[in-house]
Each structure stands twice: as structure tokens, then as C-alpha cells.
Design a protein around this motif. Structure first.
Motif, PDB file in Angstrom:
ATOM      1  N   UNK A  21      41.084  21.634 -34.560  1.00  0.00           N
ATOM      2  CA  UNK A  21      41.884  20.551 -33.995  1.00  0.00           C
ATOM      3  C   UNK A  21      41.466  20.419 -32.544  1.00  0.00           C
ATOM      4  N   UNK A  22      40.754  19.339 -32.222  1.00  0.00           N
ATOM      5  CA  UNK A  22      40.227  19.174 -30.875  1.00  0.00           C
ATOM      6  C   UNK A  22      41.307  18.616 -29.956  1.00  0.00           C
ATOM      7  N   UNK A  23      41.485  19.309 -28.845  1.00  0.00           N
ATOM      8  CA  UNK A  23      42.534  18.971 -27.876  1.00  0.00           C
ATOM      9  C   UNK A  23      41.861  18.483 -26.594  1.00  0.00           C
ATOM     10  N   UNK A  24      42.159  17.245 -26.204  1.00  0.00           N
ATOM     11  CA  UNK A  24      41.544  16.672 -25.005  1.00  0.00           C
ATOM     12  C   UNK A  24      42.042  17.384 -23.752  1.00  0.00           C
ATOM     13  N   UNK A  25      41.121  17.686 -22.862  1.00  0.00           N
ATOM     14  CA  UNK A  25      41.473  18.306 -21.598  1.00  0.00           C
ATOM     15  C   UNK A  25      40.538  17.789 -20.516  1.00  0.00           C
ATOM     16  N   UNK A  26      40.695  18.270 -19.302  1.00  0.00           N
ATOM     17  CA  UNK A  26      39.820  17.904 -18.192  1.00  0.00           C
ATOM     18  C   UNK A  26      39.204  19.178 -17.640  1.00  0.00           C
ATOM     19  N   UNK A  50      33.164  14.876 -22.269  1.00  0.00           N
ATOM     20  CA  UNK A  50      32.360  14.062 -21.345  1.00  0.00           C
ATOM     21  C   UNK A  50      31.095  14.771 -20.860  1.00  0.00           C
ATOM     22  N   UNK A  51      30.655  15.785 -21.606  1.00  0.00           N
ATOM     23  CA  UNK A  51      29.527  16.561 -21.134  1.00  0.00           C
ATOM     24  C   UNK A  51      28.530  16.798 -22.270  1.00  0.00           C
ATOM     25  N   UNK A  52      27.840  15.717 -22.660  1.00  0.00           N
ATOM     26  CA  UNK A  52      26.757  15.857 -23.621  1.00  0.00           C
ATOM     27  C   UNK A  52      25.626  16.650 -22.943  1.00  0.00           C
ATOM     28  N   UNK A  53      24.927  17.505 -23.674  1.00  0.00           N
ATOM     29  CA  UNK A  53      24.856  17.608 -25.131  1.00  0.00           C
ATOM     30  C   UNK A  53      25.866  18.555 -25.766  1.00  0.00           C
ATOM     31  N   UNK A  54      26.814  19.068 -24.976  1.00  0.00           N
ATOM     32  CA  UNK A  54      27.720  20.084 -25.509  1.00  0.00           C
ATOM     33  C   UNK A  54      28.988  19.507 -26.110  1.00  0.00           C
ATOM     34  N   UNK A  55      29.540  18.483 -25.488  1.00  0.00           N
ATOM     35  CA  UNK A  55      30.759  17.859 -26.004  1.00  0.00           C
ATOM     36  C   UNK A  55      30.754  16.379 -25.639  1.00  0.00           C
ATOM     37  N   UNK A  56      30.936  15.554 -26.654  1.00  0.00           N
ATOM     38  CA  UNK A  56      30.884  14.106 -26.439  1.00  0.00           C
ATOM     39  C   UNK A  56      31.942  13.429 -27.302  1.00  0.00           C
ATOM     40  N   UNK A  82      47.753  26.513 -24.758  1.00  0.00           N
ATOM     41  CA  UNK A  82      47.799  25.145 -25.280  1.00  0.00           C
ATOM     42  C   UNK A  82      46.713  24.978 -26.337  1.00  0.00           C
ATOM     43  N   UNK A  83      45.677  25.770 -26.203  1.00  0.00           N
ATOM     44  CA  UNK A  83      44.627  25.797 -27.214  1.00  0.00           C
ATOM     45  C   UNK A  83      44.158  27.233 -27.382  1.00  0.00           C
ATOM     46  N   UNK A  84      43.400  27.468 -28.443  1.00  0.00           N
ATOM     47  CA  UNK A  84      42.965  28.824 -28.766  1.00  0.00           C
ATOM     48  C   UNK A  84      41.632  29.177 -28.118  1.00  0.00           C
ATOM     49  N   UNK A  85      40.832  28.166 -27.831  1.00  0.00           N
ATOM     50  CA  UNK A  85      39.508  28.384 -27.269  1.00  0.00           C
ATOM     51  C   UNK A  85      39.082  27.139 -26.501  1.00  0.00           C
ATOM     52  N   UNK A  86      38.288  27.327 -25.454  1.00  0.00           N
ATOM     53  CA  UNK A  86      37.759  26.216 -24.676  1.00  0.00           C
ATOM     54  C   UNK A  86      36.251  26.175 -24.813  1.00  0.00           C
ATOM     55  N   UNK A  87      35.709  25.010 -25.191  1.00  0.00           N
ATOM     56  CA  UNK A  87      34.269  24.879 -25.391  1.00  0.00           C
ATOM     57  C   UNK A  87      33.775  23.575 -24.767  1.00  0.00           C
ATOM     58  N   UNK A  88      32.437  23.499 -24.627  1.00  0.00           N
ATOM     59  CA  UNK A  88      31.857  22.248 -24.156  1.00  0.00           C
ATOM     60  C   UNK A  88      31.004  22.418 -22.916  1.00  0.00           C
ATOM     61  N   UNK A  89      30.072  23.378 -22.945  1.00  0.00           N
ATOM     62  CA  UNK A  89      29.209  23.586 -21.788  1.00  0.00           C
ATOM     63  C   UNK A  89      29.926  24.207 -20.609  1.00  0.00           C
ATOM     64  N   UNK A 104      36.266  10.646 -32.301  1.00  0.00           N
ATOM     65  CA  UNK A 104      35.601  11.823 -32.849  1.00  0.00           C
ATOM     66  C   UNK A 104      34.750  12.518 -31.786  1.00  0.00           C
ATOM     67  N   UNK A 105      34.587  13.815 -31.964  1.00  0.00           N
ATOM     68  CA  UNK A 105      33.787  14.610 -31.031  1.00  0.00           C
ATOM     69  C   UNK A 105      32.479  15.033 -31.690  1.00  0.00           C
ATOM     70  N   UNK A 106      31.446  15.176 -30.857  1.00  0.00           N
ATOM     71  CA  UNK A 106      30.169  15.680 -31.329  1.00  0.00           C
ATOM     72  C   UNK A 106      29.531  16.489 -30.213  1.00  0.00           C
ATOM     73  N   UNK A 107      28.470  17.208 -30.544  1.00  0.00           N
ATOM     74  CA  UNK A 107      27.796  18.014 -29.535  1.00  0.00           C
ATOM     75  C   UNK A 107      27.502  19.417 -30.042  1.00  0.00           C
ATOM     76  N   UNK A 108      26.693  20.138 -29.292  1.00  0.00           N
ATOM     77  CA  UNK A 108      26.296  21.491 -29.678  1.00  0.00           C
ATOM     78  C   UNK A 108      27.514  22.387 -29.874  1.00  0.00           C
TER      79      UNK A 108
END
Length: 271
Positions: free
Chosen positions: A88-93, A54-60, A105-112, A67-71
Motif C-alpha cells: 500500500x503506497x503512502x504518499x509522502x515528501x 518524484x524521484x525517477x528512476x527509483x519512484x515515479x 505511518x508506514x512500515x518502510x520508506x523507499x525511493x532513492x 500508480x507508482x513505478x520505479x526500481x
């Protein structure tokens, strides 16, 4: 005789030393090496990536097809490929992102993801991908009403400052806005439409986000994104204790920032 006794004592000491259990520190180092994601991700062929979408331009996230897109999504795909794995993209908040990384629960967290000290107590942050900071975005038609975009130009009666609750945007607004009205809007994906439609006048968020929003919404103008009010850095979050994986991610980011890869992805979204 004396020499024989000395040799016998030395043999006994060596035997005792060899039989003694390894130190906790040594055992910990061994355990960390055996459990590093740097080995398990290529072995399993999957890199689990936590992101909010939910944080374009990094994760959308595209609700229609999931599908996910973003920097940072493109960077995550490149990182997985470099490890002979698929993402494997894992939805989180935002409230749970660092908790999900810390709990594996995941190996890395990304998205701004902005580096903060509370978050850094839960996870490792690697080499920053970019500098950022809070800056205003307004309707271009009303740009003249905010002068140079200083806080005193914004914080005045009759101005409505809109923020998404619970994050650093709200914290900044409540710390600096005393005369203008603060309006909470819980939905990140529609908050900028509130400004376009005249239900709010200004939002102060990361400069990177204002540049993206002004690109996709010509009605919006970012004010002094090159000179934000605050300083922050964005980076990827990895589990604490796995130094080998963190060092690999650091090297990956370092190369991407210097060979033009990261700049290319940013340009596609913000320029």
C-alpha cells in the motif's frame, strides 16, 4: 538441622526471584518481539510503503491514475509478496519521509533514499542497495564547454547551475559553487526541462538520476557518472526498535542484489 535451614533459605530465595518483575531490558525485548512488523505485516496482509513519487528512476507517480513505478517500487512489491502481503503506497515528501517511518505511518520508506546521519537518528537504514554521488548533467550540445566536468569547469561566470531547494543537491551546490549562478527550481519533475530549454546549463545530482534523465532525454549527457564528486549510499528506511523486521529487509536486499533481481530493475530504467 543446619542443612534443613539452608534448604529453607534457598527455597525462599527462589520464590522471591520467581515473583520479582522481569527486568526492563527483558520486558523491552519481549515487547519488541510481540510488536515486530515481521509478524504483523503477514497477519494484516498489507505492507505500508512511504514514497515521494518524484524521484525517477527509483519512484515515479503517474498523476493520471495514481500508480507508482520505479526500481524501488518494484523492490517494494517483491518485499510485500515475500511477506504474503500486498503493498500500500503512502504518499509522502522528502521533508517528512523519515518522520513518517519513525511514527509508524508506514512500515518502510523507499525511493532513492540516501543515508545521512540526521536521517539515521530517526530510522534504521538497512543494507545499501547501491552507491551513488553527485555528478553533473548538461546539454550534450554544450558538453565541450565543461571539459572533463570538474568543478572548476562548471564554477565559472556565465554558467547557471540549477538545483531543487532544500536537499543535498542544494547543499552541495552552495558549498562548491562560488562564481557561477545558482538557480532554484522547486519542481523535481520539470527541472531537467529547464536545462533542455536553455534556461539553465548544468545540474549536479545523484549519478543514478543523471543516467536515467540522459536515457529519457537524448539531449542531456551525464558527465563521469562512474566517478562522482561525492560518496553516498541508498537504502530503505525502517522503524527504529524493530530489529527483526530490519534484519529481514536486510536479507531480502542482500539476496536481490546477488541473484540479479535488483540489477534487472536498474537496467530497465538506467541502461
Amino acid at each position: 538441622m543446619k542443612r534443613a535451614a539452608t534448604l529453607s533459605a534457598l527455597v525462599c530465595l527462589l520464590a522471591v526471584t520467581a515473583a520479582a518483575p522481569a527486568s526492563p531490558d527483558a520486558a523491552g525485548r519481549s515487547g519488541r518481539h510481540q510488536g515486530t512488523l515481521l509478524d504483523s505485516v503477514p497477519k494484516n496482509g498489507v505492507l505500508k510503503v512511504c514514497t515521494t513519487g518524484d524521484y525517477a528512476p527509483f519512484t515515479k507517480l503517474a498523476p493520471a491514475d495514481g500508480t507508482y513505478s520505479g526500481v524501488d517500487i518494484e523492490m517494494a512489491r517483491d518485499l510485500a509478496k515475500s511477506l504474503d502481503a500486498k503493498p500500500k503506497f503512502v504518499a509522502t515528501t522528502w521533508a517528512n519521509l523519515t518522520k513518517d517511518v519513525a511514527s509508524r505511518r508506514c512500515d518502510i520508506g523507499v525511493g532513492g533514499v540516501s543515508i545521512t546521519l540526521p536521517r539515521a537518528r530517526q530510522v534504521y537504514f538497512g543494507e545499501p542497495t547501491r552507491e551513488d554521488g553527485k555528478t553533473p548533467v548538461v546539454r550534450c550540445a554544450d558538453k565541450g564547454e565543461f571539459g572533463a566536468g570538474a568543478l572548476e569547469d562548471i564554477d565559472k561566470p556565465g554558467t547557471t547551475v540549477i538545483v531543487n531547494p532544500g536537499g543535498t543537491n542544494e547543499q552541495f551546490a552552495r558549498a562548491h559553487i562560488k562564481k557561477a549562478t545558482i538557480k532554484l527550481h522547486p519542481e523535481n519533475t520539470t527541472i531537467f526541462q529547464e536545462i533542455i530549454d536553455g534556461r539553465a546549463d548544468v545540474m549536479m545530482t545523484d549519478a543514478s538520476e543523471t543516467l536515467y534523465q540522459s536515457k529519457i532525454h537524448p539531449e542531456l549527457c551525464s558527465l563521469h557518472p562512474d566517478k562522482p564528486f561525492t560518496f553516498s549510499e541508498k537504502a530503505y528506511a525502517t522503524p527504529r526498535g524493530d530489529e527483526e523486521f530490519k534484519e529481514y529487509v536486510d536479507q531480502f536486499v542482500h539476496l536481490a542484489k546477488h541473484d540479479g533481481t535488483y540489477a534487472k530493475y536498474e537496467a530497465e530504467w538506467m541502461k
